[in-house]
Design a protein around this motif. Structure first.
Motif, PDB file in Angstrom:
ATOM      1  N   PRO A  36      -9.694  -6.772   7.727  1.00  0.00           N
ATOM      2  CA  PRO A  36      -8.858  -7.108   8.307  1.00  0.00           C
ATOM      3  C   PRO A  36      -7.716  -6.668   7.762  1.00  0.00           C
ATOM      4  O   PRO A  36      -7.687  -6.175   6.350  1.00  0.00           O
ATOM      5  CB  PRO A  36      -8.740  -8.304   8.510  1.00  0.00           C
ATOM      6  CG  PRO A  36      -9.884  -8.846   7.381  1.00  0.00           C
ATOM      7  CD  PRO A  36     -10.406  -7.960   7.304  1.00  0.00           C
ATOM      8  N   GLY A  37      -6.760  -6.512   9.139  1.00  0.00           N
ATOM      9  CA  GLY A  37      -5.208  -6.220   7.774  1.00  0.00           C
ATOM     10  C   GLY A  37      -4.048  -6.540   9.617  1.00  0.00           C
ATOM     11  O   GLY A  37      -4.806  -5.978  10.627  1.00  0.00           O
ATOM     12  N   THR A  41      -5.293  -1.200  12.022  1.00  0.00           N
ATOM     13  CA  THR A  41      -6.831  -0.272  11.655  1.00  0.00           C
ATOM     14  C   THR A  41      -6.583   0.759  11.409  1.00  0.00           C
ATOM     15  O   THR A  41      -6.659   1.843  12.448  1.00  0.00           O
ATOM     16  CB  THR A  41      -7.680  -1.199  12.556  1.00  0.00           C
ATOM     17  OG1 THR A  41      -7.611  -2.128  12.589  1.00  0.00           O
ATOM     18  CG2 THR A  41      -8.672  -0.721  11.998  1.00  0.00           C
ATOM     19  N   VAL A  42      -6.886   1.524  10.052  1.00  0.00           N
ATOM     20  CA  VAL A  42      -7.409   2.582   9.898  1.00  0.00           C
ATOM     21  C   VAL A  42      -8.852   2.984  10.168  1.00  0.00           C
ATOM     22  O   VAL A  42      -9.460   2.530   9.665  1.00  0.00           O
ATOM     23  CB  VAL A  42      -6.699   3.016   8.277  1.00  0.00           C
ATOM     24  CG1 VAL A  42      -7.285   4.402   7.620  1.00  0.00           C
ATOM     25  CG2 VAL A  42      -5.420   2.768   8.513  1.00  0.00           C
ATOM     26  N   LEU A  43      -9.314   4.106  10.979  1.00  0.00           N
ATOM     27  CA  LEU A  43     -10.755   4.452  10.773  1.00  0.00           C
ATOM     28  C   LEU A  43     -11.254   5.425   9.900  1.00  0.00           C
ATOM     29  O   LEU A  43     -10.490   6.700   9.403  1.00  0.00           O
ATOM     30  CB  LEU A  43     -10.767   4.937  11.906  1.00  0.00           C
ATOM     31  CG  LEU A  43     -10.358   4.112  13.180  1.00  0.00           C
ATOM     32  CD1 LEU A  43     -10.507   4.949  14.631  1.00  0.00           C
ATOM     33  CD2 LEU A  43     -11.603   2.860  13.170  1.00  0.00           C
ATOM     34  N   LEU A  44     -12.087   4.688   8.845  1.00  0.00           N
ATOM     35  CA  LEU A  44     -12.376   5.645   7.669  1.00  0.00           C
ATOM     36  C   LEU A  44     -13.485   6.135   7.984  1.00  0.00           C
ATOM     37  O   LEU A  44     -14.712   5.400   7.661  1.00  0.00           O
ATOM     38  CB  LEU A  44     -12.050   4.948   6.097  1.00  0.00           C
ATOM     39  CG  LEU A  44     -12.782   5.436   4.879  1.00  0.00           C
ATOM     40  CD1 LEU A  44     -11.567   7.004   4.663  1.00  0.00           C
ATOM     41  CD2 LEU A  44     -12.331   4.925   3.737  1.00  0.00           C
ATOM     42  N   PHE A  45     -13.788   7.960   8.198  1.00  0.00           N
ATOM     43  CA  PHE A  45     -15.243   8.681   7.959  1.00  0.00           C
ATOM     44  C   PHE A  45     -15.332   9.388   7.250  1.00  0.00           C
ATOM     45  O   PHE A  45     -14.891   9.487   6.524  1.00  0.00           O
ATOM     46  CB  PHE A  45     -15.156   9.338   9.597  1.00  0.00           C
ATOM     47  CG  PHE A  45     -14.825   8.822  10.729  1.00  0.00           C
ATOM     48  CD1 PHE A  45     -16.296   7.863  11.285  1.00  0.00           C
ATOM     49  CD2 PHE A  45     -13.429   8.278  11.574  1.00  0.00           C
ATOM     50  CE1 PHE A  45     -16.001   6.949  12.487  1.00  0.00           C
ATOM     51  CE2 PHE A  45     -13.819   7.211  12.346  1.00  0.00           C
ATOM     52  CZ  PHE A  45     -15.140   6.914  13.136  1.00  0.00           C
ATOM     53  N   VAL A  58      -9.314   3.466  -2.293  1.00  0.00           N
ATOM     54  CA  VAL A  58      -9.472   3.798  -1.112  1.00  0.00           C
ATOM     55  C   VAL A  58      -9.016   3.149  -0.475  1.00  0.00           C
ATOM     56  O   VAL A  58      -8.214   2.523   0.389  1.00  0.00           O
ATOM     57  CB  VAL A  58      -9.776   4.960  -0.188  1.00  0.00           C
ATOM     58  CG1 VAL A  58      -8.763   5.357   1.387  1.00  0.00           C
ATOM     59  CG2 VAL A  58      -9.848   6.563  -0.912  1.00  0.00           C
ATOM     60  N   ILE A  59     -10.147   2.296   0.016  1.00  0.00           N
ATOM     61  CA  ILE A  59      -9.926   1.123   0.709  1.00  0.00           C
ATOM     62  C   ILE A  59      -9.218   0.040   0.343  1.00  0.00           C
ATOM     63  O   ILE A  59      -9.035  -0.699   1.327  1.00  0.00           O
ATOM     64  CB  ILE A  59     -11.354   0.473   1.096  1.00  0.00           C
ATOM     65  CG1 ILE A  59     -12.522   1.279   2.227  1.00  0.00           C
ATOM     66  CG2 ILE A  59     -11.436  -1.087   1.382  1.00  0.00           C
ATOM     67  CD1 ILE A  59     -14.181   1.259   2.375  1.00  0.00           C
ATOM     68  N   ALA A  60     -10.111  -0.471  -0.926  1.00  0.00           N
ATOM     69  CA  ALA A  60      -8.865  -1.548  -1.711  1.00  0.00           C
ATOM     70  C   ALA A  60      -6.926  -1.081  -1.793  1.00  0.00           C
ATOM     71  O   ALA A  60      -6.634  -2.576  -1.192  1.00  0.00           O
ATOM     72  CB  ALA A  60      -9.007  -1.492  -3.393  1.00  0.00           C
ATOM     73  N   ARG A  61      -6.689   0.093  -1.705  1.00  0.00           N
ATOM     74  CA  ARG A  61      -5.563   0.314  -1.170  1.00  0.00           C
ATOM     75  C   ARG A  61      -4.854   0.237  -0.081  1.00  0.00           C
ATOM     76  O   ARG A  61      -4.137  -0.613  -0.838  1.00  0.00           O
ATOM     77  CB  ARG A  61      -5.175   2.358  -1.883  1.00  0.00           C
ATOM     78  CG  ARG A  61      -5.315   2.544  -3.207  1.00  0.00           C
ATOM     79  CD  ARG A  61      -4.844   3.439  -3.907  1.00  0.00           C
ATOM     80  NE  ARG A  61      -6.036   4.291  -3.895  1.00  0.00           N
ATOM     81  CZ  ARG A  61      -6.606   5.314  -3.424  1.00  0.00           C
ATOM     82  NH1 ARG A  61      -4.522   6.474  -4.025  1.00  0.00           N
ATOM     83  NH2 ARG A  61      -6.890   6.021  -3.767  1.00  0.00           N
ATOM     84  N   LEU A  62      -6.221   1.117   1.161  1.00  0.00           N
ATOM     85  CA  LEU A  62      -5.129   0.106   2.352  1.00  0.00           C
ATOM     86  C   LEU A  62      -4.578  -0.973   2.625  1.00  0.00           C
ATOM     87  O   LEU A  62      -3.794  -1.944   2.929  1.00  0.00           O
ATOM     88  CB  LEU A  62      -6.212   1.451   3.395  1.00  0.00           C
ATOM     89  CG  LEU A  62      -6.158   2.764   2.863  1.00  0.00           C
ATOM     90  CD1 LEU A  62      -7.479   3.409   4.230  1.00  0.00           C
ATOM     91  CD2 LEU A  62      -4.581   2.998   3.931  1.00  0.00           C
ATOM     92  N   ALA A  64      -4.622  -3.288   0.293  1.00  0.00           N
ATOM     93  CA  ALA A  64      -3.518  -4.114   0.300  1.00  0.00           C
ATOM     94  C   ALA A  64      -2.169  -3.549   0.125  1.00  0.00           C
ATOM     95  O   ALA A  64      -0.796  -4.259  -0.072  1.00  0.00           O
ATOM     96  CB  ALA A  64      -3.672  -3.571  -1.693  1.00  0.00           C
ATOM     97  N   ALA A  65      -2.219  -3.009   1.420  1.00  0.00           N
ATOM     98  CA  ALA A  65      -1.177  -2.073   1.234  1.00  0.00           C
ATOM     99  C   ALA A  65      -1.155  -2.957   3.280  1.00  0.00           C
ATOM    100  O   ALA A  65       0.222  -2.767   3.925  1.00  0.00           O
ATOM    101  CB  ALA A  65      -0.675  -0.746   1.531  1.00  0.00           C
ATOM    102  N   GLY A  66      -1.487  -4.023   3.909  1.00  0.00           N
ATOM    103  CA  GLY A  66      -1.760  -4.314   4.399  1.00  0.00           C
ATOM    104  C   GLY A  66      -2.544  -4.067   5.807  1.00  0.00           C
ATOM    105  O   GLY A  66      -2.954  -4.196   6.827  1.00  0.00           O
ATOM    106  N   TRP A  67      -3.551  -2.833   5.669  1.00  0.00           N
ATOM    107  CA  TRP A  67      -3.743  -1.919   6.121  1.00  0.00           C
ATOM    108  C   TRP A  67      -5.205  -2.687   6.571  1.00  0.00           C
ATOM    109  O   TRP A  67      -5.769  -2.949   5.564  1.00  0.00           O
ATOM    110  CB  TRP A  67      -4.058  -0.369   6.513  1.00  0.00           C
ATOM    111  CG  TRP A  67      -2.494   0.334   6.928  1.00  0.00           C
ATOM    112  CD1 TRP A  67      -2.042   0.883   5.447  1.00  0.00           C
ATOM    113  CD2 TRP A  67      -1.917   0.909   7.520  1.00  0.00           C
ATOM    114  NE1 TRP A  67      -1.176   1.288   5.972  1.00  0.00           N
ATOM    115  CE2 TRP A  67      -0.923   1.018   7.503  1.00  0.00           C
ATOM    116  CE3 TRP A  67      -2.754   0.027   9.242  1.00  0.00           C
ATOM    117  CZ2 TRP A  67       0.319   1.538   8.405  1.00  0.00           C
ATOM    118  CZ3 TRP A  67      -1.260   1.068   9.832  1.00  0.00           C
ATOM    119  CH2 TRP A  67      -0.547   1.751   9.691  1.00  0.00           C
TER     120      TRP A  67
END
Length: 74
Positions: A36-37, A41-45, A58-62, A64-67
């Protein structure tokens, strides 16, 4: 949907993620994961045959930035 495993012992992943198995109309089983963010929401494929855990940093950074992040193995 059935619960699926996130392999956090190999790659650090944000703690609030969850994974599920999805079944497509033609019977293919896919593992999806979501975090959740508040910002959206970023869709990461990932690339074909790559796994969610490969993109743990990458997921951790997103996150952490609230996404929020939604991704799947395919």
């Amino acid at each position: 949907m059935q619960p699926a495993t996130l392999f956090t012992d190999t790659v650090p992943m944000p703690a609030d993620g969850r994974a599920v198995w999805l079944r497509t109309a033609d019977g293919v089983r896919l593992r999806a994961a979501v975090w959740p963010g508040a910002r959206g929401t970023v869709l990461l494929f990932p690339g074909r045959t790559e796994v969610v855990e490969k993109y743990g940093d990458v997921i951790a950074r997103l996150v952490a930035a609230g996404w929020g992040v939604l991704t799947l193995d395919w």
